[in-house]
Write a protein that holds these residues in place. Structure first.
Motif, PDB file in Angstrom:
ATOM      1  N   SER A  95       0.823  -1.211   0.000  1.00  0.00           N
ATOM      2  CA  SER A  95       0.000   0.000   0.000  1.00  0.00           C
ATOM      3  C   SER A  95       0.852   1.254   0.000  1.00  0.00           C
ATOM      4  O   SER A  95       0.558   2.228   0.680  1.00  0.00           O
ATOM      5  N   VAL A  96       1.928   1.248  -0.817  1.00  0.00           N
ATOM      6  CA  VAL A  96       2.786   2.427  -0.944  1.00  0.00           C
ATOM      7  C   VAL A  96       2.905   2.808  -2.414  1.00  0.00           C
ATOM      8  O   VAL A  96       2.715   1.966  -3.295  1.00  0.00           O
ATOM      9  N   ALA A  97       3.196   4.077  -2.673  1.00  0.00           N
ATOM     10  CA  ALA A  97       3.405   4.528  -4.048  1.00  0.00           C
ATOM     11  C   ALA A  97       4.578   3.765  -4.657  1.00  0.00           C
ATOM     12  O   ALA A  97       5.590   3.514  -3.988  1.00  0.00           O
ATOM     13  N   LYS A  98       4.445   3.398  -5.933  1.00  0.00           N
ATOM     14  CA  LYS A  98       5.500   2.592  -6.541  1.00  0.00           C
ATOM     15  C   LYS A  98       5.455   2.684  -8.057  1.00  0.00           C
ATOM     16  O   LYS A  98       4.420   3.027  -8.642  1.00  0.00           O
ATOM     17  N   SER A  99       6.580   2.379  -8.669  1.00  0.00           N
ATOM     18  CA  SER A  99       6.698   2.366 -10.127  1.00  0.00           C
ATOM     19  C   SER A  99       7.104   0.977 -10.590  1.00  0.00           C
ATOM     20  O   SER A  99       7.798   0.241  -9.882  1.00  0.00           O
ATOM     21  N   GLN A 100       6.675   0.642 -11.793  1.00  0.00           N
ATOM     22  CA  GLN A 100       7.036  -0.639 -12.397  1.00  0.00           C
ATOM     23  C   GLN A 100       7.367  -0.389 -13.863  1.00  0.00           C
ATOM     24  O   GLN A 100       6.670   0.378 -14.542  1.00  0.00           O
ATOM     25  N   SER A 101       8.428  -1.039 -14.352  1.00  0.00           N
ATOM     26  CA  SER A 101       8.841  -0.844 -15.743  1.00  0.00           C
ATOM     27  C   SER A 101       8.900  -2.172 -16.480  1.00  0.00           C
ATOM     28  O   SER A 101       9.392  -3.173 -15.938  1.00  0.00           O
TER      29      SER A 101
ATOM     30  N   GLY B  60       2.023   4.169  -9.771  1.00  0.00           N
ATOM     31  CA  GLY B  60       0.736   4.202  -9.092  1.00  0.00           C
ATOM     32  C   GLY B  60       0.852   4.911  -7.752  1.00  0.00           C
ATOM     33  O   GLY B  60       1.820   4.707  -7.016  1.00  0.00           O
ATOM     34  N   ARG B  61      -0.151   5.769  -7.442  1.00  0.00           N
ATOM     35  CA  ARG B  61      -0.158   6.482  -6.162  1.00  0.00           C
ATOM     36  C   ARG B  61      -1.581   6.532  -5.620  1.00  0.00           C
ATOM     37  O   ARG B  61      -2.540   6.682  -6.382  1.00  0.00           O
ATOM     38  N   GLU B  62      -1.723   6.423  -4.305  1.00  0.00           N
ATOM     39  CA  GLU B  62      -3.029   6.522  -3.675  1.00  0.00           C
ATOM     40  C   GLU B  62      -3.467   7.973  -3.572  1.00  0.00           C
ATOM     41  O   GLU B  62      -2.641   8.893  -3.599  1.00  0.00           O
TER      42      GLU B  62
ATOM     43  N   ALA C 147      -1.099  -3.564  -6.621  1.00  0.00           N
ATOM     44  CA  ALA C 147       0.122  -3.743  -7.406  1.00  0.00           C
ATOM     45  C   ALA C 147       0.019  -2.997  -8.730  1.00  0.00           C
ATOM     46  O   ALA C 147      -1.077  -2.702  -9.221  1.00  0.00           O
ATOM     47  N   VAL C 148       1.169  -2.690  -9.307  1.00  0.00           N
ATOM     48  CA  VAL C 148       1.266  -2.009 -10.604  1.00  0.00           C
ATOM     49  C   VAL C 148       1.782  -2.986 -11.651  1.00  0.00           C
ATOM     50  O   VAL C 148       2.784  -3.678 -11.428  1.00  0.00           O
TER      51      VAL C 148
END
Length: 289
Positions: free
Chosen positions: A53-59, A101-103, A113-114
């Motif tokens: 449940s934290v902001a995160k990036s995925q590539s 993705g950010r809440e 998940a992203v």
């Protein structure tokens, strides 16, 4: 450098004449495009990150010898209407497509998940990626168009909302037009006191005799809506785009990606407070033999 030509507020209400005229213009531009010559060696690379449940990036990274010609992503898990894909961009150098993705400011209790998805291929003739930024928003919504260099066609799009530390400003439109891309953002239902702007990236190539398709869902007040743009028989997806119409900052994209070699899926969901008005989503696919 920011470009200030599109600093006026863009009203997203579906009853507005301006919005209807713009939709008609977009559809007209799509109708003008002919069949696209396929880019050889096309593949789709998809990757999903951790669920928390934290902001995160995925590539999603392209194989050696190929480059990003388009991409998208999805959010899966809890609180989907409160998690925004606020950054969806090809990375510098074209090695990957990244999704962040950010809440929203209220946060989400559950995990999510992203997923990032990249359309990869050996660089087509004349491939170039161009980017720009809007002026700061003077209202609750804003849009920005980035044109391809003269004589080139848009085949991929990236966009980002910049200025908010969480998903208080929603990235709601990433449209591929014939010679440009359009990115739009809107403040969420509680508004945003700070200044924000839009970044837009157009992935362009030499004109390839080509076709763009657009599919709509129907206007309704359903909390979740989705639509699939399917390429004609014998063609494959080469570009991905999507938009929300009428969401008024209370609807977020939860999916915009190529879900197969012939289909683009766009899905959106209302926030935790719901939304009583009608809205819909639109999917864009650039298809080629």
């Amino acid at each position: 450098m920011r470009e200030g030509s599109n600093r006026s507020r863009w009203t997203r209400r579906t009853t507005a004449v301006g919005g209807a005229a713009l939709s008609a213009l977009v559809l007209g531009q799509l109708a003008l495009t002919g069949p696209v010559a396929a880019v050889p060696g096309l593949s789709i690379r998809t990757t999903t990150g951790p669920s928390n449940s934290v902001a995160k990036s995925q590539s999603a990274t392209c194989p050696t010898g190929t480059t990003v010609i388009g991409g998208g992503g999805a959010i899966t898990g809890s609180g989907l209407g409160q998690v925004g894909m606020d950054i969806m961009l090809p990375l510098a150098g074209g090695s990957a497509y990244s999704v962040t993705g950010r809440e929203d400011e209220n946060g989400v209790a559950g995990n999510w998940a992203v997923t990032a998805s990249a359309l990869c291929a050996p660089a087509p003739s004349g491939l170039v990626t161009v980017s720009g930024s809007s002026a700061p928003s003077f209202g609750t919504s804003n849009w920005f168009e980035k044109s391809c260099p003269a004589g080139k066609h848009a085949i991929g799009v990236g966009g980002a909302v910049v200025g908010a530390s969480n998903s208080e400003v929603i990235l709601e439109d990433l449209r591929i037009q014939q010679n440009s891309v359009v990115v739009a953002g809107v403040e969420d239902g509680t508004g945003f006191a700070g200044s924000w702007w839009l970044d837009a990236t157009a992935i362009c190539a030499d004109p390839l005799p080509g076709e763009q398709r657009v599919d709509d869902s129907s206007y309704s007040s359903a909390a979740v809506q989705s639509v699939v743009a399917t390429c004609p028989a014998g063609t494959r997806v080469h570009g991905v785009g999507g938009e929300i119409l009428g969401g008024e900052g209370q609807v977020r994209l939860t999916e915009m990606r190529a879900t197969s070699s012939t289909a683009v899926t766009v899905r959106a969901m209302e926030d935790e407070n719901g939304f009583s008005s009608n809205w819909k989503v639109r999917a864009y696919a650039v298809c080629a033999n």
